[in-house]
Design a protein around this motif. Structure first.
Motif, short mmCIF file in Angstrom:
data_model
loop_
_atom_site.label_atom_id
_atom_site.label_comp_id
_atom_site.label_asym_id
_atom_site.label_seq_id
_atom_site.Cartn_x
_atom_site.Cartn_y
_atom_site.Cartn_z
N HIS A 1 78.93 6.17 -23.05
CA HIS A 1 79.08 7.36 -23.92
C HIS A 1 80.47 7.45 -24.56
O HIS A 1 80.60 7.75 -25.76
CB HIS A 1 78.81 8.60 -23.07
CG HIS A 1 78.95 9.90 -23.78
ND1 HIS A 1 77.90 10.50 -24.44
CD2 HIS A 1 80.02 10.72 -23.95
CE1 HIS A 1 78.32 11.63 -24.98
NE2 HIS A 1 79.60 11.80 -24.70
N HIS B 1 81.57 7.34 -28.57
CA HIS B 1 82.39 8.29 -29.36
C HIS B 1 83.37 7.51 -30.27
O HIS B 1 83.56 7.87 -31.43
CB HIS B 1 83.21 9.18 -28.43
CG HIS B 1 82.50 10.46 -28.04
ND1 HIS B 1 82.07 11.37 -28.98
CD2 HIS B 1 82.16 10.97 -26.84
CE1 HIS B 1 81.50 12.40 -28.35
NE2 HIS B 1 81.53 12.18 -27.06
N SER C 1 87.10 15.06 -25.19
CA SER C 1 85.79 15.71 -25.07
C SER C 1 85.83 16.73 -23.94
O SER C 1 86.89 17.03 -23.39
CB SER C 1 84.71 14.66 -24.82
OG SER C 1 84.82 14.18 -23.50
N ASP D 1 78.59 15.56 -29.26
CA ASP D 1 77.64 14.55 -28.81
C ASP D 1 76.50 14.35 -29.80
O ASP D 1 75.91 15.32 -30.30
CB ASP D 1 77.10 14.95 -27.43
CG ASP D 1 78.17 14.78 -26.36
OD1 ASP D 1 79.22 14.17 -26.67
OD2 ASP D 1 77.96 15.26 -25.24
ZN ZN Z 1 80.81 13.38 -25.54
#
Ligand code: ZN
Ligand code: KG4
Length: 358
Positions: free
Chosen positions: A134, A138, A161, A327
Motif C-alpha cells: 500500500h 501511494h 498518511s 486511498d
Molecule cells: Zn493510504
C-alpha cells in the motif's frame, strides 16, 4: 501437455510473455481495501481508465475506524465498486489481463476481503494476480499516465498518511529505501487525534485544514521534537495540545471552542514545518533534487503550498492530483503493473500481510 494439465499456468505464462512487450491493451483491475475505503480501478498498462472509491461513513460516530465494521462494509461494497469501475472503463471482466490488490500494510479484516476477492476473481478468469504494498502504491501513483508531469529516478517521496510517515528514496518502481519514518504517531494521526480534542469529526485532517484558513498559525507555539536524522515523532505534539487545552479550559472555560481556528492553524503550521524540514534534510544528505508528496495528508492545503515553494529553492516538486492523495485503487494498479512488468506475480498461497514492510 501443460495446457491440458494446467491451463492457469499456461495462460499465466502467455500473459507474462505479453507483459514483456507491454503493448496496450493490457487491462489491469486493481483493488484496495486496506482501511476504510473500498476502491477499485481499471488501468490499461500505466494509463488510468476508471478509479472508483466507496467510503464508509459508519466510522464517523465512533470517532475513528472500527476494524470489524470496516471489514463488513468492504464485504458489502466490493462487488458494486468493482462493477462500477469495469462499467466506467467500458471493459468486460473477460477482457482483463491481470488483477492487482493491496497485500498490506493495513487492517487484517479489511485486507482479507480485498485479497480473497482478488485471488478468487483472477483465478476464475485464469489470469495472473499480484499483491502490492500500500505504501509503495501511494508513491507509485506519481507514475500513472494521467496527463501529469511524472518524476524521474531517483526521487525522494514524503509519504504522509493516517498510519505512516516516511521519507523514501525511489530508485525505480521496484527499488525503494526508507530514509526516515515516524517512531510513534503518523502525521495523519497527529491531525486526527488533535482534531478529536478540538471536538471535530473523524477524520479530522480535512477539518483542521479548513479551520486553519481563518486562524493565526502563530497564536500558539507547539514544541518541535528533537529526533535524529530523517525520522519523525508526533506523539509529543498530541500531548502538548492536550495539556494546553486542559490548562486553558480550567482557567477560561470555553477556551477550546473560542480558539478552534487558531489552535488548528498553529498545529498545522507545526506539523507542516516538521515535515518540510525533514524532507530538506533528506534532500541535502542524498543530493536528490526531485521531491514528491504522497498519502492522505498530501491533500493538506498548507503542506501543498509549502511543498510547492521548494521550487523557489531549486527543487523539482511533484504533487499528486487529489484523487490519488487519499486511498484509491489506481495507485495499486500502477504498483501491480510495474511488478508484473518486472516478472513478479503472486500465487494462490498469498495472504494478507497487515504489517507488510518494504
Ligand atoms: Zn493510504
Ligand atoms: O492515505 P490515507 O487516505 O489513508 C491511510 O492509508 O492512512 O490517509 C488518511 C489520512 C487521515 O489521517 C486524514 O485525516 C488525512 O489523511 N487527511 C488530511 C487531509 N485530508 C486527509 N490531513 C490534513 N489535511 C487534509 N486536507
Amino acid at each position: 501437455m501443460l495446457s491440458k494439465k494446467n491451463p492457469v499456468i499456461l495462460r499465466t505464462i502467455l500473459i507474462a510473455i505479453e507483459i514483456m512487450d507491454f503493448e496496450r491493451p493490457f487491462y489491469i483491475l486493481a483493488i484496495e481495501s486496506s482501511c476504510d475505503d473500498t476502491a477499485a480501478a481499471v488501468l490499461d498498462a500505466d494509463k488510468l481508465l476508471a478509479n472508483e472509491v466507496a467510503g464508509q461513513d459508519i466510522h464517523q460516530i465512533w470517532g475513528g475506524v472500527v476494524p470489524e465494521l470496516a471489514s463488513r462494509a468492504h464485504h458489502q461494497q466490493i462487488v458494486p465498486v468493482v462493477h462500477a469501475a469495469l462499467t466506467k472503463a467500458k471493459i468486460s471482466k473477460e477482457q482483463l489481463h491481470a488483477v492487482a490488490f493491496t497485500k498490506g500494510p493495513g487492517l487484517p479484516g479489511s485486507l482479507l476481503v480485498g485479497v480473497s476477492f482478488a485471488k478468487a476473481f483472477a483465478a476464475s478468469l485464469n489470469i495472473p494476480f499480484v499483491g502490492v504494498n500500500h505504501m509503495q502504491g501511494h508513491i507509485l501513483a506519481h507514475l500513472i499516465d494521467s496527463g501529469n508531469e511524472r518524476p524521474e529516478f531517483p526521487f525522494l517521496c514524503l509519504t504522509v498518511s493516517g498510519g505512516h510517515t516516511q521519507i523514501v528514496r525511489v530508485d525505480s518502481p521496484v527499488k525503494m529505501e526508507i530514509l526516515g519514518q515516524t517512531t510513534d504517531d503518523a502525521a495523519g494521526e497527529a491531525f486526527d487525534k488533535t482534531a478529536k480534542m478540538l471536538g471535530l469529526p473523524y477524520p479530522g485532517g480535512p477539518h483542521i485544514d479548513r479551520l486553519a484558513k481563518t486562524g493565526n498559525p502563530h497564536a500558539f507555539v507547539f514544541p518541535e521534537p528533537k529526533i535524529e536524522g530523517c525520522n519523525f515523532s508526533f506523539s509529543g505534539l498530541k500531548t502538548s495540545m492536550l495539556y494546553l487545552l486542559q490548562r486553558e479550559e480550567k482557567a477560561r472555560p470555553g477556551f477550546t471552542s473560542a480558539n478552534q481556528q487558531h489552535l488548528a492553524a498553529s498545529l498545522q503550521f507545526t506539523i507542516v514545518k516538521i515535515l518540510i524540514n525533514k524532507l530538506l534534510l533528506a534532500a541535502k544528505s542524498t543530493g536528490i533534487n526531485q521531491l514528491a508528496l504522497a498519502g492522505g495528508v498530501s491533500a493538506n492545503s498548507e503542506l501543498r503550498t509549502e511543498f510547492s515553494k521548494l521550487r523557489e529553492r531549486g527543487f523539482k516538486t511533484f504533487i499528486p492530483p487529489f484523487e490519488f492523495c487519499t486511498d484509491n485503487a489506481a495507485m495499486i494498479g500502477i504498483g501491480g503493473y510495474f511488478l508484473l512488468k518486472n516478472g513478479i506475480q503472486s500465487g494462490l498461497d498469498t495472504i494478507a500481510e497487515p504489517g507488510m514492510k518494504f
